[in-house]
Design an enzyme around this catalytic site. Structure first.
Site, PDB file in Angstrom:
ATOM      1  N   ASP A   1      46.557 -57.103   3.770  1.00 50.04           N
ATOM      2  CA  ASP A   1      47.299 -56.120   2.981  1.00 50.04           C
ATOM      3  C   ASP A   1      48.175 -56.916   2.002  1.00 50.04           C
ATOM      4  O   ASP A   1      48.322 -58.130   2.105  1.00 50.04           O
ATOM      5  CB  ASP A   1      48.117 -55.171   3.859  1.00 50.04           C
ATOM      6  CG  ASP A   1      48.435 -53.868   3.099  1.00 50.04           C
ATOM      7  OD1 ASP A   1      48.298 -53.854   1.853  1.00 50.04           O
ATOM      8  OD2 ASP A   1      48.827 -52.873   3.737  1.00 50.04           O
TER       9      ASP A   1
HETATM   10  C1  NOJ Z   1      49.859 -51.875   0.364  1.00 51.67           C
HETATM   11  C2  NOJ Z   1      49.241 -50.757   1.144  1.00 51.67           C
HETATM   12  O1  NOJ Z   1      49.636 -50.846   2.499  1.00 51.67           O
HETATM   13  C3  NOJ Z   1      47.732 -50.751   1.074  1.00 51.67           C
HETATM   14  O2  NOJ Z   1      47.246 -49.616   1.734  1.00 51.67           O
HETATM   15  C4  NOJ Z   1      47.277 -50.799  -0.348  1.00 51.67           C
HETATM   16  O3  NOJ Z   1      45.879 -50.741  -0.407  1.00 51.67           O
HETATM   17  C5  NOJ Z   1      47.802 -52.081  -0.968  1.00 51.67           C
HETATM   18  N1  NOJ Z   1      49.253 -52.070  -0.936  1.00 51.67           N
HETATM   19  C6  NOJ Z   1      47.311 -52.269  -2.397  1.00 51.67           C
HETATM   20  O4  NOJ Z   1      47.965 -51.415  -3.240  1.00 51.67           O
END
Ligand code: NOJ
Length: 758
Positions: A291
């Site tokens: 993530d």
């Molecule tokens: C953080 C989020 O938790 C995730 O779900 C997302 O895909 C990413 N940022 C990218 O934006």
């Protein structure tokens, strides 16, 4: 070496030259050979480059790295980047791709990822809402459309579906998943993967999907985002992992790990989850992206002392690509040289990334998703029609005392009131991709578009819900004081035959980082509702929200309540379809609505405890100031007709492991209009080697019935449906007694018993 490189370049250019889609399809068959031949050409630096993902800085969805765009550009040219995110439009993605294709030594194409969560331009209901339709084909279709619109804008990879089971309405991201049930979430996961990826990833209309967040992210303590997760092995395997396994089996191209730690180990550094379960036991061959920054976030977790150690832990644990964390690019080469990370692990990670790129057709045509003609072919009007269709199916009728709904012909004067009544933005919800601000059909517009000319519609906002600017990263300020619009709203309501009140949550009250300790009607909304009620009790409350709300007062006083969530581009039209009776509501809650926020986490499939029932005194598992069950339970939703369930039967009361039993029930439409009922099957394992939930969803079927008609609905029960993660630490069934429940929600069920012999 030189000879090998030349041969490699020859091979690569062969791949790139075969740009026809038919060739692309046949090339997929030989993916492994091709992956190996590309890998053989790569230096360690180039391998590490494939494991790095940069944000494009266009649309920030997290704290961006300090690297400036000039440096990023240089790194792209030098083959030090494998993928980007948040680079939008055919032109922008083509430009970034060109930097790689025209400058880097090996010309390995980039992937472009984006959070396409519930649509790209055409916005569908937020995922929690859409799940309330229980219509897997509609959900597959909306993903297919989102994929097409993304692909036509250069995006070939969505960070969706989010399949974190969540039981806590305080968690802002509950809107992004499919609710509290494992079985339903797994079904939606498969539908979404099929919709995004189609039959062939190399088709220029389909894109790679991501199963996220692996794992446990929906169980953050106290509903606080990014928070610690305390779950044991039993809960992990029985509740959280099945949707991920289903997505892996459906061929999802990528997984994303999670920000949280589970029982002491951050998910990003969790070897058992990523390397052992996902890659070894499930034999899944895609790649895991971290993530956003979750690799360096292991430093504040207190799990790594610096980026170098964080990179070592993450790679060794099976995290293949570093999203905007800067840890792999700065550390992996050195870690391999110092033998802290093996070249085998690096090679495995790189092969996984290359494999997805081959499957996407990018080696055959790096600009496959940079085709402006595709955008021209899209009929956004058709997409809107589908958005309206799934939106109306997602609406859940919670209460309809005195059959107030659908609106009767005698109702000539309708007052539409509330901060969300003419709000064209909130229905777009959070995680709106390129859904334009203020582009939804508001409830007021929907009613005006669809109600007959004889109906007089008046409108008063009553109050603002939020004040000041709204944006993805900033907290929303709620209006808690300004009631200056109350008087006009009260006057308007007092003159009407009926009041339709639109209350709930702003789009930016749910989503990432939007946890709340209060989940009632925020700001002055509750007060507005009570003031209106004093002058006109003929109220239909339309809730527009992303999470379950605490609406106990409304459920006791307001005659009709419609859960209309954040329904996307066609919201107002879809709500009007239901209010006017053009569509008979069929949605069922994918998540429990609490009586009080203090019940959270609240879910239907709880364990019994040793003291389950309510005795004369207090020593049982409940509350002294509130009932312990839900206000509106999982699976609940009314219709404009009535359904009667009778005659639950089993074909056999004993089952062998290789046999099955048919459970059947008669469903009758006893009302005056045609309707659709979602018939639900639940099972209970009465005594087992670990404690088991009081009931668990194991099947459902949508049944359409004309007034007076009935149908026998039959579910097959087989041994596989009785399996769970037992005390032996494996999925298996155990001999013994089981209960079978069928009904229209998780509370009102008929029951029979059978036993499994072994
Ligand atoms: C953080 C989020 O938790 C995730 O779900 C997302 O895909 C990413 N940022 C990218 O934006």
């Amino acid at each position: 070496m030189k000879k090998l490189n030349l041969l490699g370049f020859f091979l690569l250019s062969c791949f790139i030259a075969s740009a026809q889609e038919s060739t692309i399809k046949s090339s997929v068959r030989n993916v492994e050979t091709k992956v190996d031949s590309v890998l053989a050409l790569m230096t360690l630096e180039e391998k590490v480059g494939q494991l790095v993902q940069y944000n494009g800085s266009w649309d920030l969805t997290g704290p961006a790295s300090e690297m400036n765009s000039k440096e990023k550009e240089e790194n792209l040219k030098n083959g030090k980047v494998g993928a980007m995110l948040n680079v939008l439009s055919v032109e922008a993605t083509a430009e970034a791709q060109r930097l790689v294709m025209e400058n880097s030594r090996l010309k390995i194409p980039l992937m472009f990822g984006y959070d396409v969560i519930h649509g790209y331009t055409t916005i569908f209901p937020v995922p929690l809402a859409e799940t309330a339709s229980w219509d897997l084909e509609a959900m597959r279709k909306s993903a297919e459309i989102a994929a097409l619109e993304s692909a036509a804008n250069g995006v070939n990879w969505t960070f969706s579906p989010m399949i974190d089971v969540s039981r806590d309405a305080r968690w802002g991201r509950i809107m992004e998943g499919s609710g509290e049930d494992t079985y339903l979430t797994a079904k939606v996961a498969v539908a979404k993967v099929e919709g995004y990826q189609g039959n062939d990833l190399a088709n220029s209309r389909s894109i790679a999907a991501t199963a996220k967040h692996f794992a446990g992210y929906g169980f953050g303590e106290a509903g606080r985002d990014y928070n610690t997760v305390h779950i044991g092995e039993n809960e992990l395997h029985n509740t959280i992992l099945p949707p991920f396994k289903a997505a892996a089996e459906a061929g999802v191209a990528t997984f994303m790990n999670a920000f949280n730690d589970i029982d002491g180990t951050p998910a990003t550094g969790h070897k058992i989850l990523q390397r052992d379960i996902l890659k070894r036991d499930w034999d899944w061959d895609g790649f895991v992206v971290s993530d956003w920054g979750s690799i360096p976030e292991m430093i504040p977790h207190g799990f790594a002392k610096d980026k170098m150690q964080a990179a070592e832990i993450a790679l060794n644990a099976g995290s293949d690509m570093d999203m905007e964390g800067g840890a792999y690019e700065s550390s992996l080469v050195e870690l391999v040289e110092n033998e802290k990370v093996s070249l085998d692990y690096i090679d495995d990670a790189v092969k996984r990334v290359l494999r997805v790129k081959f499957k996407l057709g990018l080696f055959d045509d790096p600009y496959l998703y940079a085709n402006p003609a595709l955008l021209e072919q899209i009929s956004f009007e058709d997409h809107k029609e589908l958005a309206r269709d799934v939106a109306k199916k997602s609406i859940v009728l919670l209460k309809n005392e005195g059959d107030l709904l659908p609106l009767k012909d005698e109702v000539k004067n309708i007052a539409v009131i509330g901060p969300l009544a003419d709000d064209k933005d909130t229905p777009i919800g959070n995680w709106r991709a390129q859904g334009e601000a203020n582009s939804a059909v508001s409830l007021l517009e929907g009613l005006k578009n669809n109600a007959g000319k004889n109906v007089n519609i008046t409108y008063a906002k009553g109050a603002d819900l939020g004040v000041g600017e709204r944006s993805f990263l900033m907290p929303l300020e709620i209006n808690k004081t300004d009631k200056s619009g109350f008087e006009e709203a009260i006057n308007t309501a007092s003159k009407a035959d009926m009041v339709i009140m639109a209350l709930g949550e702003d789009a930016f009250q749910t989503g990432e980082g939007r946890s709340q300790v209060n989940i009632g009607l925020a700001g002055v909304q509750q007060e507005l509702l009570e003031e209106i009620y004093k002058v006109n009790q003929n109220i239909v409350l339309v809730l527009i929200n992303g999470r379950p709300l605490e609406i106990t007062w409304a459920s006791e006083n307001i005659p009709a309540i419609v859960e209309a969530w954040q329904l996307g581009s066609e919201s107002g039209n879809a709500i009007a379809d239901v209010l006017l009776g053009n569509y008979n509501p069929s949605g069922k809650l994918p998540v429990s609505f609490p009586r009080a926020v203090g019940q959270e986490p609240l879910y239907y499939n709880q364990k019994s405890t040793g003291r389950p029932s309510n005795p004369e005194h207090v020593t049982y598992s409940g509350y002294t100031d509130e009932k312990k069950d839900a206000l509106y339970p999982f699976g609940f939703g009314l219709s404009y007709t009535n359904f009667e369930y009778s005659d639950l039967q089993l074909s056999s009361e004993e089952m062998n492991p290789d046999g099955n039993s048919q459970a059947s029930i008669t469903l009758k439409n006893t009302g005056d209009v045609e309707g659709k009922e979602i018939v639900q099957l639940y099972l209970r394992d009465l005594v087992a080697s670990t404690t088991r939930p009081v009931i668990e969803l194991k099947g459902f079927e949508a049944v359409n019935l004309a007034p007076g008609a009935s149908k026998t609905v039959t579910f097959e029960i087989n041994e596989e449906m009785l399996q769970f993660y037992t005390a032996n630490r494996k999925w298996e069934s155990e001999a013994g007694e089981f209960e079978v429940f069928i009904g229209g929600n998780s509370r009102d069920l008929q029951k029979v018993k059978f036993s499994l012999k072994k």
